[in-house]
Design a protein around this motif. Structure first.
Motif, mmCIF file in Angstrom:
data_model
loop_
_atom_site.group_PDB
_atom_site.id
_atom_site.type_symbol
_atom_site.label_atom_id
_atom_site.label_comp_id
_atom_site.label_asym_id
_atom_site.label_seq_id
_atom_site.Cartn_x
_atom_site.Cartn_y
_atom_site.Cartn_z
ATOM 1 N N LEU A 200 0.835 -1.200 0.000
ATOM 2 C CA LEU A 200 0.000 0.000 0.000
ATOM 3 C C LEU A 200 0.873 1.254 0.000
ATOM 4 O O LEU A 200 0.647 2.192 -0.771
ATOM 5 C CB LEU A 200 -0.924 0.002 1.223
ATOM 6 N N ALA A 201 1.881 1.266 0.896
ATOM 7 C CA ALA A 201 2.770 2.423 0.973
ATOM 8 C C ALA A 201 3.566 2.597 -0.312
ATOM 9 O O ALA A 201 3.764 3.722 -0.792
ATOM 10 C CB ALA A 201 3.707 2.271 2.172
ATOM 11 N N ASN A 202 4.046 1.496 -0.868
ATOM 12 C CA ASN A 202 4.784 1.534 -2.132
ATOM 13 C C ASN A 202 3.924 2.120 -3.238
ATOM 14 O O ASN A 202 4.356 3.000 -3.989
ATOM 15 C CB ASN A 202 5.219 0.105 -2.479
ATOM 16 N N ALA A 203 2.691 1.627 -3.363
ATOM 17 C CA ALA A 203 1.796 2.107 -4.418
ATOM 18 C C ALA A 203 1.484 3.587 -4.249
ATOM 19 O O ALA A 203 1.505 4.355 -5.219
ATOM 20 C CB ALA A 203 0.507 1.288 -4.403
ATOM 21 N N GLY A 204 1.185 3.998 -3.009
ATOM 22 C CA GLY A 204 0.908 5.414 -2.773
ATOM 23 C C GLY A 204 2.107 6.287 -3.062
ATOM 24 O O GLY A 204 1.990 7.358 -3.676
ATOM 25 N N PHE A 205 3.291 5.827 -2.638
ATOM 26 C CA PHE A 205 4.512 6.602 -2.883
ATOM 27 C C PHE A 205 4.772 6.761 -4.370
ATOM 28 O O PHE A 205 5.056 7.869 -4.843
ATOM 29 C CB PHE A 205 5.706 5.914 -2.218
ATOM 30 N N LEU A 206 4.670 5.656 -5.130
ATOM 31 C CA LEU A 206 4.970 5.730 -6.555
ATOM 32 C C LEU A 206 3.976 6.629 -7.281
ATOM 33 O O LEU A 206 4.364 7.405 -8.166
ATOM 34 C CB LEU A 206 4.957 4.329 -7.160
ATOM 35 N N ALA A 207 2.697 6.563 -6.905
ATOM 36 C CA ALA A 207 1.697 7.415 -7.544
ATOM 37 C C ALA A 207 2.000 8.889 -7.320
ATOM 38 O O ALA A 207 1.977 9.702 -8.250
ATOM 39 C CB ALA A 207 0.306 7.063 -7.012
ATOM 40 N N VAL A 208 2.309 9.250 -6.068
ATOM 41 C CA VAL A 208 2.603 10.651 -5.756
ATOM 42 C C VAL A 208 3.958 11.055 -6.322
ATOM 43 O O VAL A 208 4.144 12.188 -6.781
ATOM 44 C CB VAL A 208 2.548 10.886 -4.232
ATOM 45 N N ALA A 209 4.935 10.127 -6.313
ATOM 46 C CA ALA A 209 6.253 10.446 -6.853
ATOM 47 C C ALA A 209 6.181 10.746 -8.343
ATOM 48 O O ALA A 209 6.866 11.652 -8.841
ATOM 49 C CB ALA A 209 7.220 9.294 -6.595
ATOM 50 N N LEU A 210 5.358 9.995 -9.084
ATOM 51 C CA LEU A 210 5.195 10.275 -10.515
ATOM 52 C C LEU A 210 4.612 11.663 -10.731
ATOM 53 O O LEU A 210 5.069 12.419 -11.597
ATOM 54 C CB LEU A 210 4.294 9.219 -11.152
ATOM 55 N N ALA A 211 3.603 12.015 -9.938
ATOM 56 C CA ALA A 211 3.013 13.348 -10.053
ATOM 57 C C ALA A 211 4.016 14.427 -9.664
ATOM 58 O O ALA A 211 4.104 15.489 -10.305
ATOM 59 C CB ALA A 211 1.759 13.441 -9.177
ATOM 60 N N THR A 212 4.795 14.174 -8.612
ATOM 61 C CA THR A 212 5.794 15.147 -8.153
ATOM 62 C C THR A 212 6.896 15.328 -9.188
ATOM 63 O O THR A 212 7.300 16.451 -9.500
ATOM 64 C CB THR A 212 6.411 14.672 -6.823
ATOM 65 N N ALA A 213 7.391 14.225 -9.733
ATOM 66 C CA ALA A 213 8.480 14.290 -10.706
ATOM 67 C C ALA A 213 8.068 15.083 -11.938
ATOM 68 O O ALA A 213 8.826 15.936 -12.425
ATOM 69 C CB ALA A 213 8.916 12.884 -11.101
ATOM 70 N N THR A 214 6.875 14.806 -12.458
ATOM 71 C CA THR A 214 6.441 15.510 -13.672
ATOM 72 C C THR A 214 6.100 16.963 -13.396
ATOM 73 O O THR A 214 6.153 17.792 -14.306
ATOM 74 C CB THR A 214 5.228 14.801 -14.289
ATOM 75 N N ALA A 215 5.767 17.282 -12.139
ATOM 76 C CA ALA A 215 5.489 18.679 -11.797
ATOM 77 C C ALA A 215 6.769 19.489 -11.618
ATOM 78 O O ALA A 215 6.746 20.721 -11.699
ATOM 79 C CB ALA A 215 4.654 18.754 -10.523
ATOM 80 N N MET A 216 7.904 18.818 -11.392
ATOM 81 C CA MET A 216 9.162 19.514 -11.121
ATOM 82 C C MET A 216 10.025 19.696 -12.370
ATOM 83 O O MET A 216 11.123 20.231 -12.280
ATOM 84 C CB MET A 216 9.954 18.756 -10.048
ATOM 85 N N VAL A 217 9.537 19.243 -13.524
ATOM 86 C CA VAL A 217 10.289 19.373 -14.770
ATOM 87 C C VAL A 217 9.453 20.163 -15.771
ATOM 88 O O VAL A 217 8.248 20.354 -15.572
ATOM 89 C CB VAL A 217 10.650 17.985 -15.345
ATOM 90 N N PRO A 218 10.066 20.637 -16.858
ATOM 91 C CA PRO A 218 9.291 21.338 -17.886
ATOM 92 C C PRO A 218 8.178 20.457 -18.452
ATOM 93 O O PRO A 218 8.275 19.225 -18.411
ATOM 94 C CB PRO A 218 10.344 21.664 -18.961
#
Length: 398
Positions: free
Chosen positions: A103-121
């Protein structure tokens, strides 16, 4: 590329290692906890179920939080349950920790993908995605063999401690580099969730998610049964199996790297050519699996193609999910894990039916063919819609 992204990739590496490493630890766990090997195998099933449930569910539940708070909460939970798993002497507790870790892994990866794409052009989402998914591929190359080695030297619990320690640098990087937004991502999580769910109903997104599940199903169907294939059909000794699995993982790492160069600029040609090459590769591997040279070359090639196409599909989901920045990554993660569960099940059914150890490769070819047919039908539907004068960005995959 922001400095925090490789460290988020390190956390994904630790989580991928945790997901896959049990394959080399099950006999040791079974002996230590006085359970059967099939019961120990349920630890893997618990993780898979947690990943499928957790990705969309926790992405929705975390919408009231800032990305920094969500990443920290999920990573701390992941770390702590691995510490608990490393010290427990009860099978039921270990089983629960595997589900919570997923559960923690899935939640982390979902938010990390959103965070990563928000921090780049806006035009670099493919490269950002590849950094995170590169952590998963490196888990196949290095993490799983390292976990097996640790288990052999110091027992299975040492592998759990190692996963917990690997998570610490990412924890510090999140505290240091991810903006500490005071406001939640949505002031009204209910309306935000409903709005994002409406955005995710677009035909293009649905097709992309289905394609991701089919391609990943083909990938993990073949990968799961690679060991018996190379020992029983190819004739390679059992001692070489870790090297063959690492070869597939090395190919996947190369594929994610090469795919990231085209995912932002020429995704459609990559998906069309890569999908056709995948179908051809699974077919040729099924036909030539008895030849060691051909088998080893194709194991590497198929690993590269599978993850080049798969990572590009994930980036296309994120490009298409502009109306669902929080849930897009969650549903992409869930789709990949649905494929990772269904593919091996289909391959196992083919083996149970007595079709031989080449059968999972034919199942992988069939799943890839279904993906190509689905993509072709969706593209035809989009063209018909455009000819009728009602173009839409949500009609079919690019």
């Amino acid at each position: 590329m922001p400095f925090v992204l490789p460290l988020l990739g390190l956390a994904v590496f630790a989580q991928g290692t945790s997901e896959f490493m049990l394959s080399g630890l099950l006999p040791d766990i079974a002996r230590d906890l006085h359970i059967s090997v099939p019961a120990a195998g349920s630890l893997t099933s618990a993780f898979a179920v947690g990943m499928v449930i957790g990705a969309p569910l926790l992405a929705m539940l975390s919408m009231r939080w800032s990305r920094r708070r969500a990443l920290l909460a999920f990573l701390v939970a992941f770390l702590l349950v691995h510490v608990l798993g490393a010290v427990t002497t009860h099978y039921e507790v270990l089983l629960a920790t595997r589900f919570v870790a997923a559960l923690a892994n899935a939640g982390f990866l979902a938010v990390a993908l959103a965070t990563a794409t928000a921090m780049v052009p806006p035009d670099a989402k493919g490269r950002a995605t590849s950094v995170l998914l590169g952590g998963t591929t490196m888990a196949c190359v290095a993490g799983v063999p390292a976990g097996a080695l640790l288990g052999e030297l110091w027992g299975w619990r040492s592998a759990f401690w190692a996963v917990a320690l690997l998570s610490l640098p990412a924890l510090l990087a999140i505290l240091w580099s991810v903006p500490a937004d005071r406001a939640p991502r949505f002031s009204d999580a209910g309306s935000g969730t409903r709005g994002e769910l409406r955005a995710l109903r677009g035909p293009r997104l649905v097709v992309l998610l289905l394609l991701g599940a089919l391609v990943n199903g083909a990938t993990f169907c073949a990968f799961t049964y690679l060991a018996p294939l190379v020992t029983e059909v190819t004739g390679i000794g059992a001692g070489w199996v870790p090297a063959v699995l690492a070869l597939f993982g090395l190919g996947s790492f190369v594929g994610v790297g090469l795919g990231s160069r085209l995912a932002d600029t020429r995704p459609a040609p990559l998906l069309v050519a890569g999908g056709a090459a995948l179908l051809l590769g699974w077919t040729v591997l099924a036909l030539t699996a008895g030849n060691p040279v051909a088998a080893l070359v194709l194991v590497f090639v198929q690993g590269a193609l599978s993850f080049a196409v798969g990572s590009t599909l994930v980036s296309q989901v994120l490009y298409a999910a502009t109306g669902a920045p929080a849930l897009g990554g969650g549903f992409a993660t869930a789709a990949l894990n649905v494929g990772a569960a269904i593919g091996p099940w289909c391959g196992g059914a083919a083996l149970t039916a007595g079709l031989g150890f080449r059968a999972p490769l034919w199942v992988s070819a069939l799943l890839t063919a279904l993906a190509l047919v689905l993509a072709g039908v969706a593209r035809g539907a989009r063209r018909r819609t455009v000819r009728r004068g009602v173009p839409s960005a949500q009609d079919a995959p690019a």
